[in-house]
Each structure stands twice: as C-alpha cells, then as structure tokens.
Write a protein that holds these residues in place. Structure first.
Motif, PDB file in Angstrom:
ATOM      1  N   VAL B 138       0.801  -1.214  -0.039  1.00 52.78           N
ATOM      2  CA  VAL B 138       0.075   0.025   0.038  1.00 52.78           C
ATOM      3  C   VAL B 138       0.903   1.361  -0.105  1.00 52.78           C
ATOM      4  O   VAL B 138       0.425   2.420   0.271  1.00 52.78           O
ATOM      5  N   GLY B 139       2.012   1.098  -0.160  1.00 52.48           N
ATOM      6  CA  GLY B 139       3.079   2.299  -0.435  1.00 52.48           C
ATOM      7  C   GLY B 139       3.483   2.806   0.816  1.00 52.48           C
ATOM      8  O   GLY B 139       3.629   4.018   0.973  1.00 52.48           O
ATOM      9  N   ARG B 161      -3.348   4.339   5.135  1.00 51.84           N
ATOM     10  CA  ARG B 161      -2.778   3.336   4.274  1.00 51.84           C
ATOM     11  C   ARG B 161      -2.600   1.840   5.103  1.00 51.84           C
ATOM     12  O   ARG B 161      -3.019   1.077   4.912  1.00 51.84           O
ATOM     13  N   ILE B 195      -3.873   3.599  -4.568  1.00 53.90           N
ATOM     14  CA  ILE B 195      -3.692   2.323  -3.815  1.00 53.90           C
ATOM     15  C   ILE B 195      -4.967   1.536  -3.989  1.00 53.90           C
ATOM     16  O   ILE B 195      -5.032   0.149  -4.411  1.00 53.90           O
TER      17      ILE B 195
END
Lengths: 365, 334, 299
Positions: B138-139, B161, B195
């Motif tokens: 999810v970065g 996130r 995302i």
C-alpha cells in the motif's frame, strides 16, 4: 473578473502583508536547553508576502499544515505575529488594535457548529455586534438585527433560536450575518463551506458571491477545495509549508501554473467528469513537518524538477516574465510548463492547460 | 458478472425519544464480483447506516429487516459468532477517521498482524511478515520501521494506508469504504485512491464506496447509487448517471456542485432542505423541492424502475430530466 | 451599511435551507426539559422532603432542640418522643430537624464563597495564562499539598469554632477545586471558534469572559458544587464530631453522632438517625447534580 486588469498600473493594495512570520515554539527538554540548543518551533508562517486589492476575492489554497489558517488569524488580529508587518490601507496593524480597526476585518469560520455561542440566540449573537460596534441601543437591537439577517437570507422567524436547533447551512448564514453586522471592509472566510453538505455549499457560495458584489467586500477565501477557489476567486495564492509559492490571477493559475507544487495540487483534484479513472499520483510522499524544514527550497524533496541549487538556495517570489500579476517562487519557473505536459502525458490525459494553450495558439495564428 | 453482494429491501428502524424513524427505508442494490459501486448522498441520507448493516454494526436501538445476500448467504440471518468470523475476512471495512479507528495504544503494524492472526489463523511470525508485505504494497516506505510506530506518530495519509492494509490483509472479497479520503488532503487523497484502485485490480475486489464527493466516485467506481432521505433514488453506471441523470435530485446535485474543470458560472442550488426522517413527506420524498413536481408525485410509493440498460430511477417523470440535460448538458463533453 | 435594493424573492439560490422541525425546537430549553431527567427529579424530591421537614420543624415537633429534661434521659422511641431522647433529655427528633437547618444552611453557604472565589481565579488563570496562570496554580499547589481535613481543622482551631470559622476555613481550602475545573474548561473553550469570533470582533476581555466563556464553563462548576455541598456538610459534621464545629447548644448532626456513639449498643438510634440524615442529603444532592449535568448541556 479581476479588479485589476493585467497591464494597467496596479492601485495600492487594501491589505498588504510583508515578510510575515509566526512561529509556535515547542517545549524544549531541559537537557537541550542546558546544552544551549536553540528551541525548535513550528514555523507556521515563514516570511509571507501577500497583497489583497479592494473588492477582489483572493483565494488562499494549500494543504494541511501549510499555515493558511494561521496567516488568516494573524491578519484578523487573533495572533500576535513574530515578524514582518500587516498593513491595512497603508497603516500598520498589530494584534492589539482598536475596536474601530478590528471591525474592518471580520472572520467567518469553518465549523458552523462551534462558531456560534451555544448559549446565545442568533439575535443575541448578531445583536451584540450591533451594540458594540454600531452603538445600537438595547431596545432597538431586536429590530436592527433584521437587516444583516435578511442580507444573508436567514429567516427572521428563527432569529430567536439557539444554534442547536439550526441546520449547518443556517448556522453558517448566522455566522456570516454576525461578521457583516460589524460593517467590515474585508471578510476572511476560513473554509466557509467545507463542513457543509454538498447541496448547501452551493447556497452559501452563491451567498458569498452575491454579498461581495452587493456590498463591495474584499474577501480572503481560505480553502483546500480547488473547485470552490475556482468558482469564487479573482486571484489565487498557493501556500506550502508557511510560504506563498505562487500567486496569479485565477484563470492564469489554473491554465498556466508556474510552480511544481501548484501543478501537483491541480492535477490531484478529482474531476466530476467520469471516464478519467485514477491517474498515477502527481506527487509522492507526505508533506514534511513544519518543524524541521528542508534546506533551500522547501519543496525540493518532492519536486521532480529539483537540482543542486534547490537544495541550497530558497527561491523568493519573483514575477513570471510575460505574465503580469503572476509570481512564483521557483528556480525553474520557466520549465514548469514542460512539467505540466509531462504530467499530463504520464496520466494519459489532456490537461486543461494544454487545451487552453492550444486554443490560445490557434487564436493567435 | 455474478453478483457478490445483493441487498434486498434493507430497512433500519431507529427508536428515538421522539418516535421511530427509518434511517434506511427499503434499499436494494447489488455489487458484482470485482466491481466498485459508489453510494452517494448527503449527510443523514442513510448511506453510512446502509454500509453498517452489511456488517451488522448498528446501534442497539435499531432494528434491521430485509435480506443481505453475500455469496448466496443471508448475512442478517447469521448469528453473532458467524457474523464475526465473516467480518474482516470475507468482508472488511475502511473507516473515515483513521485516528479513531486505530487503537492508539497498539503499534500500527501489530494491528495488521493481529487481524491476520485472528482471521486467517496464521502464526505470529508469518503474520508479521504478511503485515509488512501488505504495508509495502500500500505504499508505506520503510515498512519494517513503520510497523513498530504508534498511530499518533504517523501522518493522516500513513494512518489511512495502515487502515487499508488492515482491511486488505486477510484477502477479503468485499471492502466497505466509509468516506476514507474525506479527512485527507487532496494530494494524499489521490495517492490513497490510487492504492485502492491498484489493489482492487490486483485482488479482484468488490468495493462499496460511501461518500458525498461525486468526483471521487467518478474516479473510482463503475456504478453509482444516489440516496436521498433513506432511499435510493437513482442507480446505474457512473457514465450514465452523471451524463444522463434521470432523477431531479441527481440532476440538481450535479448542477449545484462547483466543478474544478469548468470555470466560474452560477451554481444552481436545490431549494429547501432534506426532510427530517421522523416526518418524511408523503409520496416522493423529494417532491417539495422538485422543479418538475406534479400531482401524482405527492402520494404513493416510488420504487426504482429501469429506464435503460443498467439504469434505474425512482422518478416517474424522469423524461423531464432527459429534456433538461439535452437542453443543457451536465458534462461539457458528454 | 450601504443601502441595498430589496432582496428579490425569486432568487432561489439564496433561499434558506429550512429544516422542518426547526421552529418546533426553538422553545426547547431548560424549563421545558427539567422534568425529563429522572435523577434530577429524584434528587429534587429527596432534597425537597428534607428541606421541607427542616423548614417546618416547629410544626412537626413540640419540643425545642435545646430544652433539656434531665428526668427523661436516654429514652427509647415512644409516643411522646418519636425518636427518643439523648443523654441530656433533649428530644432527638427536634434535634434532627433543627440540626438539619443548621447543617444545610451552613453547607450551602459554605459552598458559595469557594465557588465564587475559585471560579473567578480559575477564569483569570485560564483566560490570561502565563503569569496569572502560574501564580494561581502555585497557590493551588500550596493548598493541595495539605490534606483537606488537616488544613480545615488547623484553620478552625486558629480562628475559633463557630460559623465564621467554618466559612473562612472551607473557603480557603475549597476554592482550589473550582479554580482547577474552571481553568481547564476555559483553556478548551477559549479555542472555540465563537470565542475567536468575539475576539476578532473586538470585544474586550471582560465581555468575552463573562458573556461567552463563563456561561459555557460554569455548568461543570455548578455540578461540582452540588457534590461539594455534600462534602461541606460532611466537613461540618466531622468538625462537629471533633468538637470544632458549631458550638453547643446549637443543634448539629455532627455533634449528635459524636454524642450518640457511646450509646451505640444501647440506644443505637441516637447516632444512626443523624447519620442516615447525612446520607439521605448526600444522595439527594448527588442525584440533583447528576441530573443538572445532563440538563445543562446545551444539546
């Protein structure tokens, strides 16, 4: 809709902010203080220059932590600024200002639920302003509040209601009525519609637009909502981490941005028109904290155009050649239109800027 | 596409001091596998309550009726334990305010691995690895380090996130999103939407996206349902509904929103206000505010009727909307 | 304001968003809602009964609370003396009723002074902050360093027993809680948008504190005050028990308990009934305070 047509000699600004600073010092642990380290501070407003001309709407945009609310509060005299100056019609303002000066700048806040005293009726809230500023005698207050209330479309049948009985839209109208009751020249609207329902936003935005035209008010509109800015503003200033990074007439900014942050901000706004999908993000990472600012240009860690000079030297706001009224704080302002095209290509779309440029080129030829 | 979720005649009644009100009044819709449906409306229209009935997260003074079929099974017929097993595993939820939805006393990453351990039964170490892996997907940069951080040490975007990572960690088939980006800055919102879109493609997820922001729905969903006063008034593909709305409320909403991509013009606000759910108006609930109101709108029931391929509306005079959009298109390039 | 053309009613984008129940709610204030809180009503009833009994004491008992009758000491409850007599022959029931007058009166009055002093200092500390805040909080620290009863007893000892001493002692010790509560509430309230709006409008500090801050923070102080009355009465009772309270022959529950404790095994009613009276008063006040806190909330 700009008050000052590009190309003509600008009149003196009604409100001028120069090199304004407001820092919030953080509590320092004892050891650090003993060691002689300078205390850390949140540099909420860090050397801001801004001008607002009479009768215009200046939109101040930026994300959380950029300092726009702090700037507004300094201008309204709610905070004492630490450096620089604020001038109204050429006269310097401090936080300790006379009541007659205070009434000239009024504020409308974001949250309609906490911007009215829950224990005072609308009549009392608006009436208090009339009594203090308008010197209206107590017996005449009840009738006198009808004027500001009708100005904002607040039904007089409800004027003796307490805020808890009113909807968000009505509370916001009452807030605006309170601000107008002081007969101000400048209205600071801090996110005036963000806390309202979508369909109510339109009524309040129309109201603000209407009031501006009817009363000749100057407005400083602070918001993070680009659509609202585009709808109401004559000029726009973009703030990032305590500094204004770009300032231009509204349409100019939206079609020809000259700062990489503005590009990122503009391209991040979702469009209502379907079919665009979610393009890859224009900027990565989160905004850094306003406590430990990056060296040099504060945007350089996230900037696709950053080079060595950006890490060393903090660019100042400079005029963009060929575009009067447009200033940008970027070492590579001239390269930003390439960035616009690049971003557009990456996202597989034609940005409005590109369309408008194509249209402008077409007109010229 | 087969239907993953089918909500039928969902009714939520809430008993208040002043009487009984229906926060959700006969809502029906379906979501196919791998599809994103947006549920839009203003505050108080019942969209969040609808979302919560799917997972059974409704307050004590509320009663639910109707059927909620998930993969063929009626969720409302399930008892507490069975429902709990479903939550988080087959169906998960992303909340609006990550600061209140995350446990402030527990490390961020641990909350993800706890979910994995409970729902998938994996051991501690494996759960830890999977949690870090999901965080990376999810970065979240430096996922291993951020695993040990507490929620208050993370920014809003990071927290959201983490929430998404938690929601996706057990490979659900349906993700319910309750205004997940409303509290975030626009650049962070763009990243989060990205995302969600990526994860949806990769894991073939179905998403039910509740929001008041039509532009976000435009970007993320294939279909949209518009709610007004506890009922769905229009449903269809985003393309259809936003280009050719067939309900006056939808049309009014589209005309009243300031649009970023278009320069200034007067906004046309919808007069009046949504009704109080304790005393909704008889007949069509929108009729007191409707510019096309006629006598037969003032009484009766108005279920959704199809007006095209995958396009339904509750308005019996929806051709007026068609006329209006032909005369003045909602979208310039429609 | 500049003169304006009358507003066109056809301009419907300015038409207000009227929630239909708005008009009905306008009158929904404290006066119409007070009976809805069960705690409030219960507390009111209990206190009402107690206060009523004490007020109408002369009608409820023929005896004087100071009249001794050494021929009828330590009588158990009978038709003549409903609750019997104490070791000096004084009728218990009349002591209870007149003693209630004393204790309730002193209890309520002894709360008002700390309330006023504490609220005022708390307001100033919270609003002005910095020097004022530091000064007030240091005073608080000093007072709080001593256990409540130790300080009260010491002060009463110095000043001398009697009502005056009690008021002074309790005020010096009791203002602290109010100051802390009000200061805390003000620190939060002054960040509210409507206070900022008042400041932006140029209102002076007195107006802001009195008109905008105080009404919104005083509810907490009032609710605390209802609990504080209980504590005050207990303090007076305790002082009376220790012989430092209201001097004889003025009737007082505390002294009744002190006098009665030696007879717990024989005439247990001598100590028990005053005790129960204190408990009942405490419960009534607690319920009242609870109900008040529900009702005084603006929503």
């Amino acid at each position: 809709m700009a008050e000052v047509p590009p190309g003509t000699a600008p009149t003196e600004p009604q409100l001028e902010v120069r090199a304004l600073r407001k820092y919030f010092p953080l509590k320092q642990p004892l050891l650090a203080r003993l060691r002689g380290r300078a205390p850390e501070a949140v540099k909420a407003v860090d050397d801001v220059d801004m001008s607002v001309f009479k009768g215009e709407v200046l939109g101040l945009v930026g994300e959380t932590g950029c300092g726009k609310s702090t700037l507004a509060r300094c201008i309204a005299g709610l905070y004492d600024h630490d450096g620089g100056e604020i001038r109204l019609d050429g006269n310097v303002l401090s936080a300790k200002r006379a009541t007659s000066v205070r009434r000239r700048i009024q504020v409308v806040f974001q949250d309609p639920y906490s911007s009215l005293n829950p224990r005072m009726t609308v009549t009392q809230t608006v009436g208090e302003i009339l009594r203090v500023h308008g010197k209206v005698p107590r017996k005449d207050v009840d009738a006198a509040v009808d004027r500001p209330l009708s100005l904002v479309g607040f039904p007089t049948a409800l004027k003796n209601a307490y805020p808890r009985s009113l909807s968000g839209g009505l509370r916001q109208r009452a807030s605006i009525a309170r601000a107008l009751a002081a007969d101000p020249e400048i209205l600071l609207a801090d996110e005036p519609v963000s806390a309202l329902d979508v369909s109510v936003q339109a009524t309040i935005l129309n109201l603000l637009d209407d009031l501006r035209k009817r009363l000749g008010l100057t407005m400083l509109l602070i918001t993070h909502d680009m659509a609202v800015v585009r709808h109401l503003s004559d000029r726009v200033a973009v703030m990032y981490l305590g500094r204004i990074v770009e300032s231009a007439p509204a349409e100019e900014l939206f079609t020809n941005p000259r700062h990489p942050y503005s590009v990122a901000l503009l391209s991040a706004v979702p469009h209502l028109e379907p079919g665009r999908g979610v393009p890859p993000p224009a900027v990565t990472g989160d905004p850094p904290s306003p406590i430990r600012l990056p060296s040099g240009c504060r945007y350089h860690p996230r900037c696709p155009l950053a080079e060595e000079i950006c890490k060393r030297e903090d660019p100042s706001l400079e005029a963009v050649p060929g575009h009067p009224g447009h200033t940008s704080a970027c070492h590579f302002a001239a390269r930003v239109d390439q960035l616009v095209l690049q971003t557009a290509a990456q996202r597989g779309e034609r940005l409005l800027a590109q369309q408008n440029r194509a249209a402008a080129d077409h007109e010229e030829s | 596409m087969p239907e993953l979720l089918r909500v039928e005649d969902d009714v939520v009644e809430i008993t208040t001091r002043r009487g009984v009100l229906r926060a959700v009044d006969g809502v029906s819709f379906g979501i196919a596998a791998g599809e994103a449906l947006g549920l839009v409306g203003e505050s108080g229209c019942g969209k969040t309550t609808t979302l919560r009935t799917i997972l059974g997260l409704i307050p004590r003074n509320a009663t639910v009726s109707g059927r909620i079929l998930f993969e063929g099974e009626d969720l409302l017929a399930k008892n507490g334990d069975a429902m709990r097993r479903c939550r988080g595993k087959a169906i998960s939820m992303v909340f609006q305010e990550p600061m209140t939805a995350l446990n402030p006393l527990m490390r961020a990453g641990q909350q993800i691995s706890e979910a994995i351990q409970i729902n998938l039964g994996h051991g501690g170490r494996r759960a830890h690895r999977e949690a870090v892996d999901m965080m990376q997907r999810v970065g979240i940069p430096e996922a291993e380090r951020r695993y040990r951080a507490y929620p208050h040490e993370l920014s809003g975007g990071m927290r959201q996130r983490i929430m998404i990572a938690m929601a996706l960690s057990c490979h659900p088939r349906l993700v319910l999103c309750d205004e997940p980006t409303t509290a975030l800055d626009v650049t962070v919102q763009e990243q989060i939407l990205n995302i969600l879109a990526t994860m949806q493609r990769e894991q073939d997820l179905s998403i039910l996206y509740v929001t008041h922001d039509l532009a976000v729905v435009s970007a993320t969903c294939r279909r949209v349902a518009v709610m007004y006063a506890a009922q769905i008034v229009e449903i269809g593909t985003v393309d259809e509904v936003f280009h050719r709305p067939r309900h006056p409320y939808t049309l009014g909403l589209l005309r009243s929103i300031p649009r970023f991509e278009r320069a200034q013009e007067t906004l046309r606000a919808i007069p009046g206000a949504p009704p109080h759910l304790l005393a909704p108006p008889p007949g069509c609930r929108f009729h007191p505010r409707c510019p096309y109101v006629e006598d037969d709108c003032r009484q009766g029931d108005f279920p959704l009727v199809p007006v095209g391929d995958d396009h339904g509306t509750a308005c019996i005079h929806s051709e007026r909307c068609t006329e209006a959009t032909v005369a003045e298109p909602v979208m310039p390039h429609g | 304001m500049s003169t304006l053309a009358p507003e066109s009613t056809a301009h419907h984008s300015l038409s207000p968003d009227l929630p239909p129940l708005a008009v009905a709610n306008v009158k929904d204030g404290f006066r119409t809602r007070w009976y809805r809180s069960r705690s409030f009503v219960a507390g009111l009833v209990i206190l009402g009964v107690i206060i009523g009994l004490c007020t109408f004491a002369p009608l409820l008992t023929p005896y004087s609370p100071t009249q001794q009758d050494l021929t009828h000491v330590l009588q158990p409850p009978s038709a003549e003396h409903i609750l019997g007599t104490d070791q000096l022959g004084i009728d218990m029931w009349s002591q209870l009723l007149y003693g209630g007058r004393t204790d309730l009166r002193i209890g309520f009055l002894a709360v008002i002074l700390p309330f006023i002093l504490g609220t005022t200092l708390g307001c100033l500390a919270g609003y002005y902050g910095r020097g004022v805040d530091v000064g007030v909080m240091r005073l608080v620290d000093i007072v709080v360093a001593f256990p409540f009863y130790v300080l009260v007893i010491a002060l009463v000892f110095v000043i001398g027993p009697g009502e005056r001493g009690i008021y002074i002692a309790i005020t010096i010790v009791g203002w602290v809680s109010y100051a802390r509560i009000v200061r805390g509430e003000i620190l939060v309230a002054k960040q509210q948008d409507y206070v900022l709006a008042a400041r932006a409008a140029g209102f002076g500090a007195p107006r802001i504190i009195v008109r905008h801050l105080l009404p919104n923070v005083i509810t907490q102080a009032i609710v605390f005050a209802t609990a504080d009355v209980v504590l005050c009465i207990l303090a007076i009772v305790t002082l009376g028990y220790l012989g430092l309270g209201v001097p004889p022959p003025i009737p007082d529950w505390g002294r009744m308990i002190f006098n009665g404790q030696q007879f717990l095994t024989t005439q247990w009613q001598l100590a028990t009934f005053p005790g129960l009276a204190v408990v009942a008063t405490g419960v009534g006040l607690a319920l009242l305070g609870d109900g008040l806190s529900d009702l005084l909330r603006p929503e």
